[in-house]
Design a protein around this motif. Structure first.
Motif, mmCIF file in Angstrom:
data_model
loop_
_atom_site.group_PDB
_atom_site.id
_atom_site.type_symbol
_atom_site.label_atom_id
_atom_site.label_comp_id
_atom_site.label_asym_id
_atom_site.label_seq_id
_atom_site.Cartn_x
_atom_site.Cartn_y
_atom_site.Cartn_z
ATOM 1 N N ASP A 65 0.841 -0.619 -0.165
ATOM 2 C CA ASP A 65 0.202 0.021 0.571
ATOM 3 C C ASP A 65 0.704 1.616 0.099
ATOM 4 O OD1 ASP A 65 -3.116 1.258 0.278
ATOM 5 O OD2 ASP A 65 -0.786 2.267 2.261
ATOM 6 N N HIS A 132 -7.251 9.747 -2.427
ATOM 7 C CA HIS A 132 -6.898 10.149 -0.745
ATOM 8 C C HIS A 132 -8.501 10.453 0.112
ATOM 9 C CE1 HIS A 132 -2.530 9.237 1.137
ATOM 10 N NE2 HIS A 132 -3.586 9.288 2.011
ATOM 11 N N PRO A 224 -4.110 -0.311 11.188
ATOM 12 C CA PRO A 224 -4.085 -1.501 12.033
ATOM 13 C C PRO A 224 -4.154 -1.842 13.407
ATOM 14 C CG PRO A 224 -2.995 -2.445 10.533
ATOM 15 C CD PRO A 224 -3.158 -0.279 10.206
ATOM 16 N N THR A 286 9.234 -1.245 9.088
ATOM 17 C CA THR A 286 9.775 -1.220 7.838
ATOM 18 C C THR A 286 11.589 -2.072 9.311
ATOM 19 O OG1 THR A 286 10.964 1.298 9.292
ATOM 20 C CG2 THR A 286 10.543 1.275 6.778
HETATM 21 N N1 LIG Z 1 -5.100 5.659 3.983
HETATM 22 C C1 LIG Z 1 -4.677 6.810 4.721
HETATM 23 O O1 LIG Z 1 -5.328 8.351 4.939
HETATM 24 C C2 LIG Z 1 -4.137 6.558 5.909
HETATM 25 C C3 LIG Z 1 -4.135 6.710 6.703
HETATM 26 C C4 LIG Z 1 -2.794 6.218 7.506
HETATM 27 C C5 LIG Z 1 -2.085 4.995 7.094
HETATM 28 N N2 LIG Z 1 -2.654 4.630 5.732
HETATM 29 C C6 LIG Z 1 -2.094 3.101 5.256
HETATM 30 O O2 LIG Z 1 -1.983 2.576 6.542
HETATM 31 C C7 LIG Z 1 -0.529 1.694 7.299
HETATM 32 C C8 LIG Z 1 -0.709 1.349 8.142
HETATM 33 O O3 LIG Z 1 -0.998 2.470 8.768
HETATM 34 P P1 LIG Z 1 0.333 3.390 9.947
HETATM 35 O O4 LIG Z 1 1.230 2.921 9.039
HETATM 36 O O5 LIG Z 1 -0.421 4.598 10.306
HETATM 37 O O6 LIG Z 1 0.207 1.970 11.184
HETATM 38 P P2 LIG Z 1 0.092 0.739 11.990
HETATM 39 O O7 LIG Z 1 0.451 -0.031 10.430
HETATM 40 O O8 LIG Z 1 -1.048 0.484 12.161
HETATM 41 O O9 LIG Z 1 1.237 0.895 12.790
HETATM 42 C C9 LIG Z 1 2.355 1.485 12.033
HETATM 43 C C10 LIG Z 1 4.035 1.523 13.183
HETATM 44 O O10 LIG Z 1 3.742 0.298 14.278
HETATM 45 C C11 LIG Z 1 5.476 -0.145 13.915
HETATM 46 N N3 LIG Z 1 4.599 -1.367 14.246
HETATM 47 C C12 LIG Z 1 5.181 -2.136 13.269
HETATM 48 N N4 LIG Z 1 4.561 -3.590 13.817
HETATM 49 C C13 LIG Z 1 4.770 -3.763 14.723
HETATM 50 C C14 LIG Z 1 5.099 -4.598 16.088
HETATM 51 N N5 LIG Z 1 5.157 -5.881 15.706
HETATM 52 N N6 LIG Z 1 5.307 -4.526 17.038
HETATM 53 C C15 LIG Z 1 5.170 -2.832 17.462
HETATM 54 N N7 LIG Z 1 4.835 -2.125 16.907
HETATM 55 C C16 LIG Z 1 4.953 -2.119 15.255
HETATM 56 C C17 LIG Z 1 6.241 0.636 12.962
HETATM 57 O O11 LIG Z 1 7.207 0.999 13.303
HETATM 58 P P3 LIG Z 1 8.338 0.229 12.608
HETATM 59 O O12 LIG Z 1 8.149 0.302 11.152
HETATM 60 O O13 LIG Z 1 9.771 0.484 12.913
HETATM 61 O O14 LIG Z 1 8.000 -1.469 12.566
HETATM 62 C C18 LIG Z 1 4.903 1.516 12.631
HETATM 63 O O15 LIG Z 1 5.986 3.209 13.971
HETATM 64 C C19 LIG Z 1 0.005 2.954 6.594
HETATM 65 O O16 LIG Z 1 1.582 2.637 6.746
HETATM 66 C C20 LIG Z 1 -0.801 3.722 4.757
HETATM 67 O O17 LIG Z 1 0.127 2.790 4.303
HETATM 68 C C21 LIG Z 1 -3.312 4.984 4.821
#
Ligand SMILES: NC(=O)c1ccc[n+]([C@@H]2O[C@H](COP(=O)([O-])OP(=O)(O)OC[C@H]3O[C@@H](n4cnc5c(N)ncnc54)[C@H](OP(=O)(O)O)[C@@H]3O)[C@@H](O)[C@H]2O)c1
Length: 348
Positions: A65, A132, A224, A286
């Motif tokens: 994504d 978006h 999530p 990452t």
């Molecule tokens: N459509 C929209 O407006 C919108 C808005 C927000 C996000 N998104 C999409 O949704 C994706 C996911 O959302 P998000 O990145 O905001 O949040 P997320 O996936 O809920 O959380 C990501 C964060 O959690 C950490 N993490 C990952 N795996 C982990 C684990 N097993 N234990 C503890 N921490 C962990 C990551 O750090 P590390 O990288 O250091 O592991 C990162 O800081 C985004 O990357 C993007 O592609 C879309």
């Protein structure tokens, strides 16, 4: 209960229920998108994006994504090209989602936007193209540049055109409210195939999910894990948005208990809960260890009682208020912005 690794959209296209998120795995800048802030942001290196995507693909991830606004499409394109060249995975085995930024949502500018994304990703088509936000802007993301005459229905007409031109195998929305979903669905020639929205333990959005179900729209949960890394989001000028303070899903006691019970991590419990509900997830990481770990959620099952306990967790306000949309007539959270919410601008 065996969970299918694929979700079928209403046009028959199959989307993986699990994929890699890449927000904040960004390498470049955007004067166009972030001109409101006149900023540049560097969250991680190009090498780190390439390596994360390749780690994920090698581990069996089949959905990546991204978004024009994440400024990492070029790095992802390199990772994909290298992977295809190695001959292990073919283009048709992978599902790529990207998103049209608000300054390109006017139907006359959408083709330029998707062509730019395709060129950066080094692809002929994407698998899912999302609007978006429901708010179209002129050349800058400023309230005075809001395009008042470009409604979500107009944005959608343009998207239907991209779909008919086969630039994308499916089309969808992100951050739209229920009323906007109804409006599009009533006038659409091609239905909405997917809605990507903030969705996690503390913000389950049952009402929106229900409406999506009614229209046969598949749902993807962003943040999530509750986006624990959101607080380190920083603009190059040093500006750091303030985020609503609340409990973290990863620290929830029920989640912690289940993690212990199943010898899983709290992240795996949160992700399993959502996919068991039929909701796609795109956790971002990452970190190679966490990328691999997050994927190991297909080998255990939460029972009915555990699902209910997670469902019954007291809900909290949204985290992603997208304040830069304030003042736009199609601001999806206009009604919801209450006294509790006084955040400075943040942009995702
Ligand atoms: N459509 C929209 O407006 C919108 C808005 C927000 C996000 N998104 C999409 O949704 C994706 C996911 O959302 P998000 O990145 O905001 O949040 P997320 O996936 O809920 O959380 C990501 C964060 O959690 C950490 N993490 C990952 N795996 C982990 C684990 N097993 N234990 C503890 N921490 C962990 C990551 O750090 P590390 O990288 O250091 O592991 C990162 O800081 C985004 O990357 C993007 O592609 C879309």
């Amino acid at each position: 209960m065996t969970i299918s690794k694929l979700v079928t959209m209403s046009n028959g296209v199959k989307m993986p229920i699990f994929g890699l998120g890449t927000w904040q795995a960004s390498v470049v800048t955007s004067e166009l998108y972030c001109s409101t802030f006149n900023n540049t942001f560097f969250q991680s290196s190009k090498e780190s994006v390439i390596s994360s995507v390749k780690t994920a693909l090698n581990d069996g991830y089949r959905l990546i994504d991204t978004a024009a606004a994440y400024f990492n499409e070029e790095a992802i394109g390199e990772a994909l090209a290298e992977t295809f060249k190695e001959g292990k995975i073919k283009r048709e085995d992978i599902f790529i989602t990207t998103k049209c930024p608000p300054t390109f949502l006017h139907p006359q500018k959408q083709e330029e936007a998707i062509s730019s994304s395709l060129s950066k990703l080094k692809l002929d088509y994407v698998d899912l193209y999302l609007a978006h936000f429901p708010c179209a802007y002129g050349d800058e993301l400023k309230p005075e540049k809001a395009l008042h005459d470009c409604k979500p229905e107009d944005i959608w007409k343009g998207f239907e055109n991209l779909y008919e031109k086969k630039l994308t195998r499916s089309i969808g929305i992100s951050n739209f409210n229920i009323e906007q979903i109804h409006r599009i669905s009533k006038s659409a020639k091609i239905p909405i195939h997917n809605h990507q929205l903030e969705l996690h333990l503390y913000f389950q959005q049952d009402d929106v999910v229900e409406v999506c179900k009614k229209y046969g729209i598949t749902v993807t949960a962003y943040a999530p894990l509750g986006s624990p890394g959101r607080t380190s989001y920083k603009l190059s000028n040093g500006f750091q948005p303030k985020w609503p303070v609340g409990p973290e899903p990863l620290e929830n006691p029920v989640v912690q208990y289940l993690a212990k019970k199943y010898s899983k991590t709290p992240a795996q419990i949160l992700l399993r809960y959502l996919i068991q509900k039929g909701i796609s997830v795109i956790p971002k990481s990452t970190n190679a260890k966490r990328i691999i770990e997050n994927h190991q959620i297909f080998d255990f099952e939460l029972d009915e009682n555990e699902m209910r306990n997670l469902y019954n967790v007291t809900q909290q306000p949204r985290l992603f208020w997208q304040d830069f949309l304030i003042g736009h007539p199609e601001d999806p959270y206009k009604e919801e912005r209450g006294k509790q919410h006084k955040n400075p601008l943040h942009l995702i």
